[in-house]
Design a protein around this motif. Sequence first.
Motif, short mmCIF file in Angstrom:
data_model
loop_
_atom_site.label_atom_id
_atom_site.label_comp_id
_atom_site.label_asym_id
_atom_site.label_seq_id
_atom_site.Cartn_x
_atom_site.Cartn_y
_atom_site.Cartn_z
N LYS A 1 0.83 -1.21 0.00
CA LYS A 1 0.00 0.00 0.00
C LYS A 1 0.87 1.26 0.00
CE LYS A 1 -4.40 1.25 0.56
NZ LYS A 1 -5.46 0.74 -0.26
N VAL B 1 -8.87 -5.62 -4.38
CA VAL B 1 -8.02 -4.78 -5.22
C VAL B 1 -8.88 -4.38 -6.42
CG1 VAL B 1 -5.95 -4.75 -6.68
CG2 VAL B 1 -5.91 -5.93 -4.46
N GLU C 1 -6.48 -0.34 -9.58
CA GLU C 1 -5.24 -0.63 -8.84
C GLU C 1 -4.45 -1.74 -9.53
OE1 GLU C 1 -6.32 0.28 -4.19
OE2 GLU C 1 -7.31 -1.42 -5.14
#
Length: 161
Positions: free
Chosen positions: A101, A152, A156
């Motif tokens: 992240k 996700v 992303e």
Amino acid sequence: MNNLLISVLLLVTLFSLGCRSKIPTQSATVETNSIFPKGEKGPAENFTGNAWNSPLVANDSTYNTVIGNVYFEPGARSNWHIHPSGQILIITDGVGFHQIKGEPRQTIRKGDIVKCPPNVEHWHGASPEIGMQQMYILPKTEKGIVTWLQKVTDEEYNKTN
């Protein structure tokens, strides 16, 4: 040398020797070098696409370590998640992605070793075109195994850096 390290080294050596097997995908058959069975399909609440888990070393109070094998079909990926004591990935075949992240997505390939730090959000999975196989090691399981988080997003997953 402790027995766990010897076991992991033996597993890695066996992976490098490999044997040919066929693992079905959504659109084609992809050859992979795997000595482990396909395992059980991962739950849809924790994975996008098809991921197959085969536990190799069960958790116990002596080693406090879990080891397993996961095959991600092309495009499959885990949700964001954290491990209280971190995670080590040994990529044994294919091509995939790993992201911590707040950092750029990384491409990972057969032979790569990834260290996911303790209590850090991350995800991993296969590339869109090629499946990925990984061995995972979860140490110090007395602190916990995994906390699953949100999926996700496609944005992303597809974001190039």
